[in-house]
Design a protein around this motif. Sequence first.
Motif, PDB file in Angstrom:
ATOM      1  N   LEU A 181      24.095  -2.538 -24.937  1.00 40.37           N
ATOM      2  CA  LEU A 181      22.944  -3.151 -25.592  1.00 40.37           C
ATOM      3  C   LEU A 181      23.348  -3.870 -26.869  1.00 40.37           C
ATOM      4  CD1 LEU A 181      19.948  -3.569 -25.265  1.00 40.37           C
ATOM      5  CD2 LEU A 181      19.540  -1.360 -26.351  1.00 40.37           C
ATOM      6  N   ARG A 182      24.330  -3.347 -27.561  1.00 37.29           N
ATOM      7  CA  ARG A 182      24.793  -4.005 -28.782  1.00 37.29           C
ATOM      8  C   ARG A 182      25.379  -5.380 -28.476  1.00 37.29           C
ATOM      9  NH1 ARG A 182      28.476  -1.445 -33.614  1.00 37.29           N
ATOM     10  NH2 ARG A 182      28.607  -3.344 -34.881  1.00 37.29           N
ATOM     11  N   SER A 185      22.655  -7.819 -27.358  1.00 38.47           N
ATOM     12  CA  SER A 185      21.818  -8.248 -28.481  1.00 38.47           C
ATOM     13  C   SER A 185      22.490  -9.365 -29.265  1.00 38.47           C
ATOM     14  CB  SER A 185      21.520  -7.066 -29.410  1.00 38.47           C
ATOM     15  OG  SER A 185      20.779  -6.062 -28.744  1.00 38.47           O
ATOM     16  N   ILE A 191      15.061 -11.397 -28.088  1.00 45.46           N
ATOM     17  CA  ILE A 191      15.142 -10.032 -27.563  1.00 45.46           C
ATOM     18  C   ILE A 191      13.718  -9.519 -27.433  1.00 45.46           C
ATOM     19  CG2 ILE A 191      15.995  -7.686 -27.928  1.00 45.46           C
ATOM     20  CD1 ILE A 191      18.156  -8.893 -29.769  1.00 45.46           C
ATOM     21  N   CYS A 193      11.467  -6.330 -26.276  1.00 48.09           N
ATOM     22  CA  CYS A 193      11.512  -4.898 -25.968  1.00 48.09           C
ATOM     23  C   CYS A 193      10.147  -4.423 -25.476  1.00 48.09           C
ATOM     24  CB  CYS A 193      11.885  -4.093 -27.206  1.00 48.09           C
ATOM     25  SG  CYS A 193      13.497  -4.495 -27.894  1.00 48.09           S
ATOM     26  N   ILE A 202      17.238  -1.041 -30.827  1.00 46.84           N
ATOM     27  CA  ILE A 202      17.857  -2.239 -31.408  1.00 46.84           C
ATOM     28  C   ILE A 202      18.116  -2.010 -32.891  1.00 46.84           C
ATOM     29  CG2 ILE A 202      17.581  -4.699 -31.867  1.00 46.84           C
ATOM     30  CD1 ILE A 202      17.856  -4.072 -28.921  1.00 46.84           C
ATOM     31  N   TRP A 206      22.896  -5.654 -35.379  1.00 45.80           N
ATOM     32  CA  TRP A 206      23.302  -6.326 -34.145  1.00 45.80           C
ATOM     33  C   TRP A 206      22.761  -7.755 -34.041  1.00 45.80           C
ATOM     34  CZ3 TRP A 206      21.692  -2.045 -30.099  1.00 45.80           C
ATOM     35  CH2 TRP A 206      22.432  -0.887 -30.342  1.00 45.80           C
ATOM     36  N   LEU A 207      21.772  -8.087 -34.833  1.00 43.00           N
ATOM     37  CA  LEU A 207      21.056  -9.350 -34.668  1.00 43.00           C
ATOM     38  C   LEU A 207      21.819 -10.493 -35.336  1.00 43.00           C
ATOM     39  CD1 LEU A 207      17.468  -8.023 -35.480  1.00 43.00           C
ATOM     40  CD2 LEU A 207      18.568  -8.214 -33.234  1.00 43.00           C
ATOM     41  N   THR A 211      18.055 -15.124 -34.406  1.00 45.60           N
ATOM     42  CA  THR A 211      17.453 -14.322 -33.340  1.00 45.60           C
ATOM     43  C   THR A 211      15.959 -14.113 -33.581  1.00 45.60           C
ATOM     44  OG1 THR A 211      19.534 -13.133 -33.030  1.00 45.60           O
ATOM     45  CG2 THR A 211      17.557 -12.104 -32.136  1.00 45.60           C
ATOM     46  N   LEU A 213      13.163 -11.339 -32.490  1.00 47.96           N
ATOM     47  CA  LEU A 213      12.985 -10.008 -31.922  1.00 47.96           C
ATOM     48  C   LEU A 213      11.506  -9.769 -31.642  1.00 47.96           C
ATOM     49  CD1 LEU A 213      14.102  -7.231 -31.141  1.00 47.96           C
ATOM     50  CD2 LEU A 213      13.991  -6.575 -33.566  1.00 47.96           C
ATOM     51  N   CYS A 226      13.123  -0.465 -32.879  1.00 48.94           N
ATOM     52  CA  CYS A 226      14.181  -0.985 -33.748  1.00 48.94           C
ATOM     53  C   CYS A 226      14.300  -0.111 -34.986  1.00 48.94           C
ATOM     54  CB  CYS A 226      13.904  -2.438 -34.133  1.00 48.94           C
ATOM     55  SG  CYS A 226      12.600  -2.644 -35.371  1.00 48.94           S
TER      56      CYS A 226
END
Length: 317
Positions: A181-182, A185, A191, A193, A202, A206-207, A211, A213, A226
């Motif tokens: 998942l990392r 991402s 992304i 969820c 999350i 990682w973002l 990005t 989210l 998150c």
Amino acid sequence: MRVIQAKEIADLLAWPALIERLRRTFQEGVESPGRHHHAMHRPDGEATMLLMPAWESAGYIGVKVVNVFPQNSAHRLPAISGVYLLCEGQHGTPLACIDGSELTRRRTAAASALAASMLARKNADTLLVVGTGQLAPMLIEAHSRVRPIKRVLVWGRERGEAVKLASHYADHFETAAVDDLRSASGQADIISCATLSTEVLIQGDWLRPGTHLDLVGAFRPDMRECDANALARAEVFVDTYAGAQGEAGDILQAIQEKAFRFSDIQADLFELVRGEKPGRSSDTAVTLFKSVGASLEDLAAAIEVWEQHRLRNPGQA
């Protein structure tokens, strides 16, 4: 009164029309009291009943009744089920009883797509979907109507379900089921969820810059998708302030951890749609949209269903 089943709803709710209906309804507004939230203690675990009323000042009236049973996954049944009752506004006469589960998942995905149309980068082409429940395919379809999605990555706790979902859309996008998942991402532009997780999925670290989210699943204060760092890094937007303040576990837990303040929220969908507040500040900003659902969205979707139904069945209206 007409009974409109899930299969008919899927045919009646074209994504562009539904997203536009939501946009207009947020722009014009409706009367929408707070969601009634009732915990139910069942022999096999906790469940939740949600009651969501809304009405136009001089038009339609509606209410949705939803039951949320997370334990249904053990029986391979949907976690969420419900019905929507739509009435006309002049006398309060019921018009239609609409399958609530199909209505909910489509309006939820449409609300995320509406937010993404204002918050995701215009060239966003890689979508990561976290979760493999009934909402996941709707998010793929809806996001692809507002952004040029070419690649879809799918992560799920059960790899087999992720593979199945990715394969279903392989004719439309470049798709893959992912385990890391990392890493996934870090590749995604959007992304999305849609889980019932009570643990962080999350992490903000990682973002990558730019990005978007989209947090859809966690709808109780004890749920989150998150960590607090994701909110601290991001320009944060919500569907409604009231819903976020009462039920958005990602936000409430970040506030408890003193990593975020409610006043840090940039805008809600009303303000974004009406142009009262800006969306994404730059192509390098990280944006975050937290949705817990709003009765306005259900009413808008139910009206779209009913009016499309009348157009196709004039003799039944």
